[in-house]
Design an enzyme around this catalytic site. Structure first.
Site, PDB file in Angstrom:
ATOM      1  N   HIS A 165       4.877   3.903 -12.639  1.00  0.00           N
ATOM      2  CA  HIS A 165       3.972   4.900 -12.036  1.00  0.00           C
ATOM      3  C   HIS A 165       2.823   4.234 -11.275  1.00  0.00           C
ATOM      4  CE1 HIS A 165       5.896   7.760 -14.882  1.00  0.00           C
ATOM      5  NE2 HIS A 165       5.824   6.722 -15.710  1.00  0.00           N
ATOM      6  N   SER A 286      -6.789  -6.581  14.589  1.00  0.00           N
ATOM      7  CA  SER A 286      -7.172  -5.296  15.157  1.00  0.00           C
ATOM      8  C   SER A 286      -7.972  -5.547  16.417  1.00  0.00           C
ATOM      9  CB  SER A 286      -8.017  -4.524  14.148  1.00  0.00           C
ATOM     10  OG  SER A 286      -8.797  -3.552  14.818  1.00  0.00           O
ATOM     11  N   LYS A 292      -9.793  -7.672  10.396  1.00  0.00           N
ATOM     12  CA  LYS A 292      -8.496  -7.155   9.965  1.00  0.00           C
ATOM     13  C   LYS A 292      -7.370  -8.161  10.111  1.00  0.00           C
ATOM     14  CE  LYS A 292      -7.498  -2.998   9.664  1.00  0.00           C
ATOM     15  NZ  LYS A 292      -6.996  -2.264   8.520  1.00  0.00           N
ATOM     16  N   GLU A 299       5.411  -3.483   7.587  1.00  0.00           N
ATOM     17  CA  GLU A 299       5.277  -2.063   7.938  1.00  0.00           C
ATOM     18  C   GLU A 299       6.389  -1.633   8.896  1.00  0.00           C
ATOM     19  OE1 GLU A 299       0.819  -0.677   8.244  1.00  0.00           O
ATOM     20  OE2 GLU A 299       1.028  -2.675   9.063  1.00  0.00           O
TER      21      GLU A 299
END
Ligand code: ARG
Length: 466
Positions: A165, A286, A292, A299
């Site tokens: 979980h 970024s 970043k 992804e």
């Protein structure tokens, strides 16, 4: 009937019975050469086998077959050298190559299509092509698996929290976690190997749908093309694309696995987890936020599952309700299949390059495992070994955890007195079981997370993919 050339206003290889030329837009709508030219090498391979067989059974002379084979080889060289003009008017890869053959070698080229149809031809081409692609995918899959085993070998003793979980559950070794990924990929490889068996059956000889009146010998073409066996039934051979659907299903499962691994790498590389650093070469920055470092590669892999799943549904829907035998619908099988292959190959390549090169931050993993009461089950098991029933032990440990939560401490940070206030069965040896090392070492059986089990599992895994 005369075989003298007469007017053929349609200008098509199949134009004999037509009295008007094809609608210009229909020509475009009908054509597949824009995408199926990708099958050229396998189309030529199939044609060479067919011509060779026709000569062996006496339908072509040896000279005719040799002329055709030489012409086909020259066309392949032309295509590979970029000296081939694909024509939409010639509709597909098959008719482009056949028309060019006749241009090159003269009328004997027109004999190639004896005892054959584009229906068995295209089914053969796609199977030959897909067989090669499966082999390339399997090689890449093995590379990914070997990379995971190498990393697992370095991380046999590294402890991180295992989750259920997404809540801290029990400590596990990082090597063990990576072996779970390995097993996922192992089943994907098994599925592809199994799928390959059904891909590797030969439609050639089915002709349009019913077979041919020529005395073909399908055993010869089968052997020449390296198929396991000729397809048993001509109607089935030209019409079903279940082999492609099955491949897409295996691919969807594989991509689902890659998406899960990617998701974990994304979570682990976040500042909040900080379990791994991904090498800079797999990340981007970024344009506005200078700090970043984004995990674009995992992804993208995670995102590419969408198109592979979509392609599977497209092919299932394409096949649904088609009556026997070949229908032009099946021309629509190629783009989803090609896209699936391209996506799987690219995603696997990126994964195999990146995942084994993640840089574990072992102290962060350890710190996380020390928070969250990961050894609570170990304390319960300890009490059971001292004679407490498991349900009662569960209750005792629950109370100890509550004290830890209230006072901001892990179980191993509670004093012996405090622990003994919950049960008389606790003595000072309890701390051996509350440490992370004690917890993982205790799970010492086949499939468990103990470091020596993981070491043995890595050795077995290497044998399994050798
Ligand atoms: N381009 C076609 C396909 O991809 C080849 C087979 C066409 N056969 C036919 N009878 N029109 O399926």
């Amino acid at each position: 009937m005369s075989d003298k050339p007469t007017a053929n206003p349609s200008q098509k290889l199949w134009g004999g019975r037509f009295t008007e030329s094809q609608d210009a837009f229909v020509e475009e709508f009908n054509a597949s050469v824009g995408f199926d030219q990708r099958l050229y090498a396998h189309d030529i391979q199939g044609s060479i086998a067919h011509a060779t067989m026709l000569a062996r059974v006496g339908v072509l002379t040896e000279v005719e077959a040799a002329t055709i084979v030489a012409g086909l080889n020259a066309i392949r060289a032309d295509i590979e050298a970029g000296n081939f003009t694909w024509s939409m008017a010639l509709e597909d890869v098959h008719m482009n190559i056949e028309a060019r053959l006749t241009e090159r070698v003269g009328d004997v080229g027109k004999k190639l299509h004896t005892g054959r149809s584009r229906n068995d031809q295209v089914a053969t081409d796609v199977r030959l092509w897909l067989r090669d692609q499966i082999d390339l995918i399997l090689a890449e899959l093995r590379r990914a698996q070997r990379g995971l085993l190498d990393l697992a070998g370095q991380e046999v003793d590294t402890i991180l929290p295992g989750f259920t979980h997404l809540q801290v559950a029990q400590p596990v070794t990082f090597g063990h976690h990576l072996l779970a990924w390995f097993e996922n990929l192992q089943r994907d490889a098994e599925r592809l190997i199994d799928c390959r068996k059904r891909v590797n059956r030969m439609p050639l000889g089915a002709a349009a749908l019913a077979g041919t009146t020529f005395p073909i010998d399908r055993a010869i073409t089968c052997e020449l093309l390296g198929f396991d066996a000729p397809a048993e039934n001509s109607l089935d051979a030209v019409s079903d694309r279940d082999f492609a659907i099955e491949f897409c299903a295996a691919s969807a499962m594989l991509m689902t696995h890659l998406s899960r691994f990617s998701e974990e790498m994304i979570i682990w590389s976040s500042a909040q987890f900080g379990f791994v650093d991904l090498p800079d070469r797999f990340c981007t920055g970024s344009s506005i936020m200078p700090q970043k470092k984004n995990p674009d590669v995992p992804e993208l892999i995670r995102g590419k599952v969408a198109r592979v799943d979509g392609n599977l549904i497209a092919l299932l829907t394409l096949m649904k309700s088609q009556p026997l035998a070949y229908n032009k619908d099946n021309q629509e099988d190629k783009e989803p299949l090609f896209d699936t292959v391209d996506t799987v190959r690219a995603s696997l390549r990126a994964f195999a390059d990146m995942a084994p090169n993640m840089m574990p931050r072992r102290e962060r993993m350890r710190a996380a495992a020390l928070q969250g009461y990961a050894t609570a089950t170990d304390l319960a098991d300890y009490l059971v070994r001292k004679g407490v029933a498991f349900r009662d032990a569960h209750e005792v440990v629950g109370r100890a955890v509550r004290l830890g939560v209230d006072t901001g401490r892990d179980l191993a940070e509670l004093s012996l007195d405090e622990l003994q206030s919950f049960s008389d069965h606790i003595s000072s040896d309890v701390f051996d079981f509350l440490t992370l090392e004690g917890s993982v070492a205790a799970r010492d059986h086949l499939g468990g997370t103990a470091p020596n089990q993981v070491r043995a599992a890595i050795e077995r895994a290497r044998q399994r993919i050798a």
